[in-house]
Structure formats: C-alpha cells, structure tokens
Write an enzyme that holds these catalytic residues in place. Structure first.
Site, short mmCIF file in Angstrom:
data_model
loop_
_atom_site.label_atom_id
_atom_site.label_comp_id
_atom_site.label_asym_id
_atom_site.label_seq_id
_atom_site.Cartn_x
_atom_site.Cartn_y
_atom_site.Cartn_z
N SER A 22 0.85 -1.19 0.00
CA SER A 22 0.00 0.00 0.00
C SER A 22 0.88 1.24 0.00
CB SER A 22 -0.90 0.00 1.24
OG SER A 22 -1.41 1.31 1.40
N HIS A 32 -0.81 -1.11 -4.53
CA HIS A 32 -2.14 -0.85 -3.95
C HIS A 32 -2.25 0.64 -3.66
CE1 HIS A 32 -5.80 -1.98 -1.70
NE2 HIS A 32 -5.42 -1.08 -0.80
N ASP A 47 -4.58 3.61 -2.20
CA ASP A 47 -5.72 3.89 -1.33
C ASP A 47 -6.25 5.29 -1.58
OD1 ASP A 47 -6.04 1.54 0.41
OD2 ASP A 47 -3.94 1.96 0.91
N MET A 79 -8.94 8.01 -0.59
CA MET A 79 -9.87 8.38 0.50
C MET A 79 -10.38 9.79 0.30
SD MET A 79 -7.57 7.04 3.66
CE MET A 79 -6.85 5.40 3.68
N HIS A 81 -8.03 1.12 -4.53
CA HIS A 81 -9.06 0.81 -3.53
C HIS A 81 -9.77 2.12 -3.20
CE1 HIS A 81 -9.59 -0.34 1.05
NE2 HIS A 81 -10.74 -0.26 0.41
N MET A 110 -12.08 4.34 -1.32
CA MET A 110 -12.81 4.54 -0.06
C MET A 110 -13.50 5.90 -0.18
SD MET A 110 -9.86 3.05 2.40
CE MET A 110 -8.66 3.17 1.08
N MET A 151 -11.63 -6.15 4.44
CA MET A 151 -10.93 -5.18 5.27
C MET A 151 -10.68 -5.81 6.65
SD MET A 151 -10.17 -2.44 3.62
CE MET A 151 -9.39 -1.70 5.05
N GLY A 161 -9.28 3.78 6.50
CA GLY A 161 -9.00 5.19 6.76
C GLY A 161 -7.55 5.48 7.08
N PHE A 162 -6.88 4.50 7.67
CA PHE A 162 -5.51 4.75 8.11
C PHE A 162 -4.63 3.51 7.95
CE2 PHE A 162 -8.51 7.29 10.44
CZ PHE A 162 -8.01 8.58 10.28
N GLY A 163 -3.35 3.75 7.69
CA GLY A 163 -2.39 2.65 7.71
C GLY A 163 -1.95 2.44 9.15
N ASP A 216 -6.75 -6.68 3.48
CA ASP A 216 -6.15 -5.35 3.59
C ASP A 216 -6.29 -4.80 5.00
OD1 ASP A 216 -5.20 -2.80 3.13
OD2 ASP A 216 -6.86 -2.19 1.83
N GLY A 217 -5.14 -4.53 5.62
CA GLY A 217 -5.14 -3.90 6.94
C GLY A 217 -4.47 -4.75 7.99
N GLY A 218 -3.37 -4.24 8.53
CA GLY A 218 -2.68 -4.95 9.61
C GLY A 218 -2.01 -6.24 9.18
N GLY A 236 1.05 -2.19 4.04
CA GLY A 236 1.63 -0.85 3.97
C GLY A 236 2.77 -0.69 4.93
N SER A 237 2.44 -0.52 6.21
CA SER A 237 3.49 -0.27 7.21
C SER A 237 4.44 -1.46 7.35
CB SER A 237 2.87 0.12 8.54
OG SER A 237 1.84 -0.77 8.88
#
Ligand code: DX5
Ligand code: ZN
Length: 215
Positions: free
Chosen positions: A8, A33, A35, A37, A66, A68, A137, A142-144, A175-177, A197-198
């Site tokens: 991401s 990816h 994002d 928003m 993606h 959002m 999700m 909304g946030f990485g 997607d996410g974490g 992402g992170s």
C-alpha cells in the site's frame, strides 16, 4: 499460484515517492495498492489523481486502486484512463453495486468489492459471480498502521468456502494490519492477495519484508 503481494503506497514516503515506487518495482511485490480516500466515506483524505498519475508513470507492475469514497461511479473512467487495472469499490458506498461493477468491467478493468469489518460476506452472495476480487478489510478503513482485526481470518475462510461452493472465480484480497507474522495464516485461510503498507515501508529492510510476506 503463490500468494500475491500489493504494497500500500499510503505508507510510502511522499517526499521521495519515485524511490518507493522503484522499491516495489524491484522487490518481490506483484501489484501497487493505491488507497483513495475522500474524507467523507472514511475520516481521512489520502491522495488524488495527480499523485496516482505520477506513480503510474513509474510503476512497472499492475495498479490496484481501492476506492474509499462515496459515489465512486463519478470517477471510474478517470482511473481507467490512468492505467489502473484492478479497481475496488466499497459495498457500503454503492447503492447499485451491480451497475457499478458492470461499469468498471466495461471500462476494461477488473472489478472488486470491498467489505468493511462489520459487513457480512452473506451480503455479496448475489454479486460473487460478477466480481474479479473481494477485498476483506481487516481494519476499519481510513488509516495505515492499525492492528489486524482477528475475525477477518475466519471471514476469509468462510468466503473461500462460499467461492468454492458457487464455483466463482474471484480472488480474495486482505487489507489492513497484514504483517510477516499473519501472512501464512491468511494464505492458509484462502487469501490470494495480501495488501501491506506499514509492514513493508516501515520495515528496516523493505525488500526482505516483501520476500517474507510472499513466503
Ligand atoms: C486502510 C487502507 C490500507 C492501509 C493498509 O484504509 O485500505 O490499504 O494502507 O496499511 P497497513 O498495512 O499499514 O495496515
Ligand atoms: Zn487499501
């Protein structure tokens, strides 16, 4: 097929975006990816068309956007023109999801539907045959950098079963974490594409992180 990895770009360093795009080009990743928003569907604003265009110019792997955003229909053609190949919209943002999915495909892109953590997979049973991928999700969008919501693992398993039972062809994206620690469990549960992402851009060694997430 080994699991696909889509870093991401939300977690990239925007002060040196070219360098991070090159990292994904050179690394074990499969897609970019992106994002998008709007500050309405989610409580954050990321980046828009000029930034996507700058990344598209340097990217040598498929772009996966993606959305959002509310009312995504207004912008589908812009993403097609920028060279986006995979485009997902949120179930929660589309009143006429079937029409939106057909519009994405008519523009020559692969169409995905994204589900917030609270949205049941049973709600997409009647659109499953029409989509190319389902994005589960595993954080609230909304946030990485948020932590993985554990229920997503079972949700992936149940979705995989539903896809197999129906004989659908769509991929499962998570997607996410996503980290090097939960990547294998997600793969075993049935995930086909992992977004991270992170865990990629925040790693000491992003090249190594990409290899480890791919497994
Ligand atoms: C969240 C975005 C994600 C996010 C992932 O709303 O959809 O793609 O950037 O970031 P990590 O991998 O850090 O959770
Ligand atoms: Zn995303």
């Amino acid at each position: 097929m080994s699991i696909l990895l889509a870093p991401s770009m939300l977690s990239a360093n925007f002060g040196q975006l070219d360098k991070d795009v090159e990292l994904v080009n050179e690394g074990a990743a499969d897609w970019f990816h992106l994002d998008i928003m709007d500050g309405v569907f989610v409580p954050n604003i990321s980046y828009g068309f000029p930034v996507v265009k700058a990344m598209a110019k340097k990217a040598r792997k498929p772009l996966d956007a993606h959305l959002m955003i509310v009312d995504p229909d207004r912008y589908l053609s812009n993403f097609a023109e920028l060279g986006v190949e995979w485009l997902s919209v949120h179930y929660e943002a589309c009143t006429h999801l079937h029409r939106t999915i057909q519009a994405i495909k008519a523009l020559g892109m692969k169409a995905g539907v994204a589900l917030n953590p609270h949205t049941s997979i049973t709600l997409i049973e009647d659109i499953l045959m029409d989509v190319d991928y389902v994005l589960i999700m595993s954080v609230n969008p909304g946030f990485g950098g948020q932590s993985f919501i554990g229920n997503a693992l079972d949700k992936v398993r149940r979705l995989k079963r539903m896809i197999d039972e129906k004989g659908a062809k769509c991929l499962i994206q998570v997607d996410g974490g996503v980290t090097t620690k939960n990547a294998r469990a997600l793969e075993e549960a049935g995930a086909d594409v992992l977004v991270a992402g992170s865990a990629v851009f925040g790693a000491q060694d992003p090249m190594e992180a990409m290899r480890l997430i791919k497994g």
